[in-house]
Scaffold this motif. Structure first.
Motif, PDB file in Angstrom:
ATOM      1  N   HIS A  35      54.167  66.131  54.654  1.00  0.00           N
ATOM      2  CA  HIS A  35      54.450  67.251  53.755  1.00  0.00           C
ATOM      3  C   HIS A  35      53.256  67.639  52.877  1.00  0.00           C
ATOM      4  N   GLN A  36      52.178  66.867  52.926  1.00  0.00           N
ATOM      5  CA  GLN A  36      51.017  67.169  52.089  1.00  0.00           C
ATOM      6  C   GLN A  36      50.116  68.198  52.767  1.00  0.00           C
ATOM      7  N   SER A  37      49.331  68.854  51.946  1.00  0.00           N
ATOM      8  CA  SER A  37      48.383  69.832  52.466  1.00  0.00           C
ATOM      9  C   SER A  37      47.331  69.130  53.319  1.00  0.00           C
ATOM     10  N   PRO A  38      46.985  69.691  54.469  1.00  0.00           N
ATOM     11  CA  PRO A  38      45.954  69.070  55.295  1.00  0.00           C
ATOM     12  C   PRO A  38      44.580  69.044  54.627  1.00  0.00           C
ATOM     13  N   PHE A  39      44.413  69.771  53.537  1.00  0.00           N
ATOM     14  CA  PHE A  39      43.147  69.751  52.813  1.00  0.00           C
ATOM     15  C   PHE A  39      42.888  68.394  52.162  1.00  0.00           C
ATOM     16  N   ARG A  40      43.907  67.544  52.071  1.00  0.00           N
ATOM     17  CA  ARG A  40      43.743  66.207  51.495  1.00  0.00           C
ATOM     18  C   ARG A  40      42.875  65.311  52.382  1.00  0.00           C
ATOM     19  N   GLN A  41      42.576  65.751  53.599  1.00  0.00           N
ATOM     20  CA  GLN A  41      41.713  64.970  54.475  1.00  0.00           C
ATOM     21  C   GLN A  41      40.268  64.977  53.991  1.00  0.00           C
ATOM     22  N   PHE A  42      39.912  65.952  53.194  1.00  0.00           N
ATOM     23  CA  PHE A  42      38.553  66.051  52.700  1.00  0.00           C
ATOM     24  C   PHE A  42      38.384  65.154  51.479  1.00  0.00           C
ATOM     25  N   THR A  43      37.149  64.878  51.135  1.00  0.00           N
ATOM     26  CA  THR A  43      36.886  63.962  50.036  1.00  0.00           C
ATOM     27  C   THR A  43      37.085  64.649  48.690  1.00  0.00           C
ATOM     28  N   LYS A  44      37.195  63.836  47.662  1.00  0.00           N
ATOM     29  CA  LYS A  44      37.359  64.354  46.299  1.00  0.00           C
ATOM     30  C   LYS A  44      36.126  65.136  45.851  1.00  0.00           C
ATOM     31  N   ARG A  45      35.015  64.947  46.539  1.00  0.00           N
ATOM     32  CA  ARG A  45      33.789  65.657  46.189  1.00  0.00           C
ATOM     33  C   ARG A  45      33.973  67.160  46.391  1.00  0.00           C
ATOM     34  N   GLU A  46      34.709  67.551  47.428  1.00  0.00           N
ATOM     35  CA  GLU A  46      34.894  68.969  47.718  1.00  0.00           C
ATOM     36  C   GLU A  46      36.001  69.591  46.875  1.00  0.00           C
ATOM     37  N   LEU A  47      37.150  68.925  46.819  1.00  0.00           N
ATOM     38  CA  LEU A  47      38.301  69.490  46.128  1.00  0.00           C
ATOM     39  C   LEU A  47      38.839  68.501  45.102  1.00  0.00           C
ATOM     40  N   ASP A  48      39.065  68.985  43.896  1.00  0.00           N
ATOM     41  CA  ASP A  48      39.602  68.116  42.848  1.00  0.00           C
ATOM     42  C   ASP A  48      41.114  67.980  43.001  1.00  0.00           C
ATOM     43  N   ASP A  49      41.706  67.042  42.284  1.00  0.00           N
ATOM     44  CA  ASP A  49      43.147  66.761  42.383  1.00  0.00           C
ATOM     45  C   ASP A  49      44.000  67.966  42.020  1.00  0.00           C
ATOM     46  N   GLU A  50      43.581  68.724  41.035  1.00  0.00           N
ATOM     47  CA  GLU A  50      44.365  69.882  40.600  1.00  0.00           C
ATOM     48  C   GLU A  50      44.445  70.939  41.707  1.00  0.00           C
ATOM     49  N   THR A  51      43.329  71.226  42.354  1.00  0.00           N
ATOM     50  CA  THR A  51      43.323  72.196  43.451  1.00  0.00           C
ATOM     51  C   THR A  51      44.166  71.684  44.621  1.00  0.00           C
ATOM     52  N   LEU A  52      44.064  70.396  44.911  1.00  0.00           N
ATOM     53  CA  LEU A  52      44.866  69.811  46.000  1.00  0.00           C
ATOM     54  C   LEU A  52      46.358  69.892  45.687  1.00  0.00           C
ATOM     55  N   MET A  53      46.726  69.650  44.434  1.00  0.00           N
ATOM     56  CA  MET A  53      48.150  69.747  44.070  1.00  0.00           C
ATOM     57  C   MET A  53      48.650  71.183  44.220  1.00  0.00           C
ATOM     58  N   ARG A  54      47.822  72.157  43.895  1.00  0.00           N
ATOM     59  CA  ARG A  54      48.232  73.560  44.061  1.00  0.00           C
ATOM     60  C   ARG A  54      48.376  73.910  45.540  1.00  0.00           C
ATOM     61  N   LEU A  55      47.478  73.376  46.362  1.00  0.00           N
ATOM     62  CA  LEU A  55      47.586  73.614  47.802  1.00  0.00           C
ATOM     63  C   LEU A  55      48.818  72.913  48.377  1.00  0.00           C
ATOM     64  N   ASP A  56      49.174  71.738  47.843  1.00  0.00           N
ATOM     65  CA  ASP A  56      50.389  71.031  48.269  1.00  0.00           C
ATOM     66  C   ASP A  56      51.636  71.832  47.923  1.00  0.00           C
ATOM     67  N   ASN A  71      41.678  78.610  40.682  1.00  0.00           N
ATOM     68  CA  ASN A  71      40.382  78.025  40.358  1.00  0.00           C
ATOM     69  C   ASN A  71      39.317  78.849  41.085  1.00  0.00           C
ATOM     70  N   PRO A  72      38.827  79.929  40.457  1.00  0.00           N
ATOM     71  CA  PRO A  72      37.894  80.837  41.126  1.00  0.00           C
ATOM     72  C   PRO A  72      36.648  80.154  41.686  1.00  0.00           C
ATOM     73  N   SER A  73      36.205  79.079  41.056  1.00  0.00           N
ATOM     74  CA  SER A  73      34.989  78.415  41.536  1.00  0.00           C
ATOM     75  C   SER A  73      35.221  77.653  42.849  1.00  0.00           C
ATOM     76  N   LYS A  74      36.478  77.381  43.196  1.00  0.00           N
ATOM     77  CA  LYS A  74      36.783  76.630  44.419  1.00  0.00           C
ATOM     78  C   LYS A  74      37.131  77.539  45.606  1.00  0.00           C
ATOM     79  N   GLY A  75      37.171  78.842  45.397  1.00  0.00           N
ATOM     80  CA  GLY A  75      37.555  79.771  46.470  1.00  0.00           C
ATOM     81  C   GLY A  75      36.665  79.674  47.695  1.00  0.00           C
ATOM     82  N   LYS A  76      35.353  79.673  47.491  1.00  0.00           N
ATOM     83  CA  LYS A  76      34.420  79.599  48.624  1.00  0.00           C
ATOM     84  C   LYS A  76      34.523  78.255  49.330  1.00  0.00           C
ATOM     85  N   ILE A  77      34.665  77.175  48.560  1.00  0.00           N
ATOM     86  CA  ILE A  77      34.778  75.833  49.156  1.00  0.00           C
ATOM     87  C   ILE A  77      36.039  75.740  50.003  1.00  0.00           C
ATOM     88  N   VAL A  78      37.175  76.224  49.477  1.00  0.00           N
ATOM     89  CA  VAL A  78      38.437  76.183  50.224  1.00  0.00           C
ATOM     90  C   VAL A  78      38.314  77.016  51.498  1.00  0.00           C
TER      91      VAL A  78
END
Length: 186
Positions: free
Chosen positions: A80-101, A127-134
């Motif tokens: 049930h979790q977002s597949p983006f959780r496969q990436f490291t914390k370096r790319e996406l912070d916990d808050e962005t991952l929770m929003r994607l979940d 999180n506008p700064s994470k748009g390109k990374i996502v």
């Protein structure tokens, strides 16, 4: 999650350690960490074996469920979790991952589409700064363009002959994908 057998039993301990592994829990005890690694290595092999057996036996539901469980164990990720959780914390912070979940509509396929630009994705994850990374990470999720043609005269009632043309449609990163990217035609 509740463990019906209780935590004092062997099956209860195995159940909890598998759940802890999928949740990426950190162990303070070396013994628990060692037990978890041993159990997970063996469970992955057993689940893959059950998948192969059920696939060859024609048990589609069991094969599908064991393949789903094998993928969860391979990626250390709950279904049930977002597949983006496969990436490291370096790319996406916990808050962005929770929003994607939370927003199940934000799948990698939708985020990689040409209609959404990085600014819009940044707004969607608040999180506008994470748009390109996502957007870049979404483009790395394996997608294929599949063209299948069924040949009109089957060999018999159990075998159907088909021609399948598969083309990759994603950005390759050896860091994330490794040397090969296996997949099942299902």
């Amino acid at each position: 999650l509740k463990v019906p057998e209780g935590v004092e039993t062997i099956s209860g301990k195995v159940n909890i350690l598998i759940q802890a592994y999928l949740s990426r829990a950190r162990f303070e005890s070396f013994a628990l960490s060692s037990d978890c690694n041993y159990i997970v290595q063996n469970v992955i092999r057993m689940v893959r074996g059950v998948f192969e057996y059920s696939r060859k036996s024609g048990w589609g539901d069991l094969a599908n469920n064991t393949l789903l469980l094998a993928k969860m164990l391979d990626r250390q990720l709950w279904n049930h979790q977002s597949p983006f959780r496969q990436f490291t914390k370096r790319e996406l912070d916990d808050e962005t991952l929770m929003r994607l979940d939370r927003n199940t509509r934000l799948t990698p396929h939708i985020l990689a589409s040409k209609e959404l630009d990085p600014q819009e994705i940044g707004t969607l994850v608040r999180n506008p700064s994470k748009g390109k990374i996502v957007k870049d990470l979404a483009n790395m999720f394996p997608r294929q363009e599949v063209d299948a043609q069924i040949i009109s005269n089957p060999k018999n009632c159990l075998i159907l002959q088909a021609t399948v043309d598969i083309k990759p449609n994603f950005k390759w990163s050896e860091f994330y994908h490794g040397k090969t990217q296996p997949f099942w035609i299902w």
